[in-house]
Scaffold this active site. Structure first.
Site, PDB file in Angstrom:
ATOM      1  N   LYS A 135       0.804  -1.271   0.116  1.00  8.98           N
ATOM      2  CA  LYS A 135      -0.126   0.062  -0.004  1.00  8.98           C
ATOM      3  C   LYS A 135       0.922   1.076   0.213  1.00  8.98           C
ATOM      4  O   LYS A 135       2.151   1.265   0.483  1.00  8.98           O
ATOM      5  CB  LYS A 135      -0.935  -0.043   1.229  1.00  8.98           C
ATOM      6  CG  LYS A 135      -2.224   0.883   1.090  1.00  8.98           C
ATOM      7  CD  LYS A 135      -3.187  -0.036   0.501  1.00  8.98           C
ATOM      8  CE  LYS A 135      -4.505   0.442   0.527  1.00  8.98           C
ATOM      9  NZ  LYS A 135      -5.513  -0.246   0.248  1.00  8.98           N
TER      10      LYS A 135
HETATM   11  N1  GLU Z   1      -7.333  -0.262  -2.915  1.00 15.62           N
HETATM   12  C1  GLU Z   1      -8.042  -1.428  -3.061  1.00 15.62           C
HETATM   13  C2  GLU Z   1      -7.822  -2.422  -1.934  1.00 15.62           C
HETATM   14  O1  GLU Z   1      -8.128  -1.637  -0.850  1.00 15.62           O
HETATM   15  C3  GLU Z   1      -7.656  -2.183  -4.292  1.00 15.62           C
HETATM   16  C4  GLU Z   1      -6.200  -2.596  -4.379  1.00 15.62           C
HETATM   17  C5  GLU Z   1      -5.744  -3.199  -5.689  1.00 15.62           C
HETATM   18  O2  GLU Z   1      -6.639  -3.283  -6.567  1.00 15.62           O
HETATM   19  O3  GLU Z   1      -4.553  -3.387  -6.022  1.00 15.62           O
HETATM   20  O4  GLU Z   1      -8.416  -3.255  -1.968  1.00 15.62           O
END
Ligand code: GLU
Length: 449
Positions: A135
């Protein structure tokens, strides 16, 4: 920046423990801040104990593998230079490339991003896609910058991350405060800083791109769609129909907005919804199309004329069958949980329920579909987008829905049978399913050297 696809920019209680969030109560002693990464580890530890996970594996999973922090300058429209701090936390890649969103929000900090990265590892492992967890984000309120400024911030952040991201290494995606436009800029910047012969092959450096730039059909609505698939699954288990359910939603960004639209189309009565400016209700069901059109036009629910306005904390106390938090972390705290009347919570947001609130709700018989299952639709369709970019073969909407549904329902079934076997909570079972997968691979690969 206009039209940004935010999950929901509510005033967050992140960083403060439960009872601290009672607005206006000056007599309360100062509470210790909730450390989000610690809270995430506590969730994982519970499941690890239940399956008697080797403590060495737990030690590995208790730290992100890499923590990248970048400080970078960007020229503002005014001519001034401003410094920004960005993060990319790569939690684990034993199952595949690091994967997870980029968040642009004023509350972004190292602790938050570490927790969100860890949750991604378990989300991908749970639904059985070949990705690890990561993240990132920038500590910034994107609404305070022009589109041109955001574009420069995104491009310079991408350049600062440099080869810490890549289609076979670490693949960002949208999260709170970012959207397909952000991903298009990242992909373009990354491609342009690669050698000319590699430029076409690096589309998969991010997912959640616009369809025009190589994104997948249905990616934008995928997280909300996945939440609805979880609700359908629960309905099947409990022999109820969607059209008999009243629903409350917190957050009207990408996830909450699409979920609310799809749930309404499926027959649910949306009784109450709140965003960062207002909370509205209608006991007979809100006119969802009208609400969404208002938000699109005006940016928020503020002054929406078609429903009764209530206090933001009253959102949680409204009598609904199902409550869907689609905002930020720690929104369902102990004081709010005490007022809740629903039978089911589906966690569309990451980490929306504090552990004390969860305990109280479970004791009362409320079922909670945990975030790593409930909001996995986004990363699942991100996986499909990555596959499409690799093969240059693009799928039809029906194929995406079919595959998305089968991955979510398959994971949900595994969680339920694991819950029965372990006599655990649904959240513990979800982590246990993920841990079994991670353990299997660590057992086979061993620890280098
Ligand atoms: N931000 C989204 C999540 O928390 C999607 C992450 C992604 O598609 O890599 O799952």
């Amino acid at each position: 920046m206009k039209d940004i696809d935010m999950i929901q920019d509510l005033p967050s209680v992140t960083g403060h423990s439960d009872s601290d969030s009672t607005a206006g109560n000056k007599k309360k002693p100062k509470q210790k801040p909730i450390k989000l990464f610690e809270a995430a580890l506590a969730q994982i530890q519970k499941a690890a104990s239940l399956i008697e996970l080797d403590p060495e594996y737990m030690a590995i999973l208790s730290q992100p593998q890499n923590e990248v922090i970048v400080n970078f300058p960007v020229r503002m429209d005014s001519g001034h230079l401003q410094m920004f701090t960005g993060y990319r936390i790569q939690h684990n890649n034993i199952l595949g490339p690091y994967k997870g969103g980029l968040r642009f929000h004023p509350a972004v900090d190292l602790d938050e991003v570490k927790a969100l990265a860890a949750w991604m590892t378990f989300k991908s492992a749970l639904v059985g896609i070949p990705f690890g967890g990561a993240k990132g984000g920038v500590t910034i309120d994107p609404n305070k910058y022009s589109e041109a400024e955001i574009c420069r911030i995104v491009r310079r952040f991408t350049h600062a991350l440099s080869y810490n991201i890549g289609p076979e290494h670490d693949i960002p995606a949208p999260d709170v405060g970012t959207n397909s436009q952000t991903m298009d800029w990242i992909m373009d910047t990354y491609a342009n800083t690669n050698s000319p012969s590699a430029r076409q092959a690096v589309k998969g450096v991010v997912t959640g791109k616009s369809v025009e730039c190589g994104g997948s059909i249905s990616r934008e609505a995928a997280t909300g769609q996945g939440v609805l698939y979880c609700l359908r699954h629960w309905c099947g288990q409990n022999e109820v129909t969607l059209d008999s359910l009243s629903v409350g939603v917190q957050g009207l960004g990408n996830v909450g907005g699409h979920f609310m639209r799809l749930a309404c189309e499926a027959g649910c009565k949306i009784r109450v919804v709140g965003d960062h400016h207002a909370t509205i209700k209608n006991a007979e069901g809100l006119d969802v199309a009208d609400v969404l059109a208002w938000v699109k036009e005006n940016g928020s629910l503020k002054d929406y004329p078609g429903a009764e306005h209530i206090d933001s904390d009253a959102l949680f106390a409204e009598p609904v069958d199902v409550f869907v938090p689609a905002a930020l972390e720690n929104q369902i705290n102990l004081s709010r949980a005490k007022t809740m009347q629903c039978q089911l919570i589906i966690e569309a947001a990451n980490g929306p329920t504090t552990s004390e609130a969860e305990q109280l709700l479970l004791d009362r018989g409320v079922e909670i579909v945990p975030d790593i299952l409930a909001n996995s639709g986004g990363v699942i369709v991100s996986y499909f987008e990555w596959l499409q970019n690799k093969s240059a073969h693009y799928w039809a909407a029906d194929d995406i829905q079919h595959e998305l549904r089968s991955l979510i329902w398959g994971a949900y079934d595994q969680v339920i049978s694991c819950r029965e076997r372990l006599h655990s909570t649904t959240r513990e079972a979800a982590y246990a399913v993920a841990l079994y997968r991670l353990r299997e691979v660590y057992d086979r690969r061993g620890i280098f050297p």
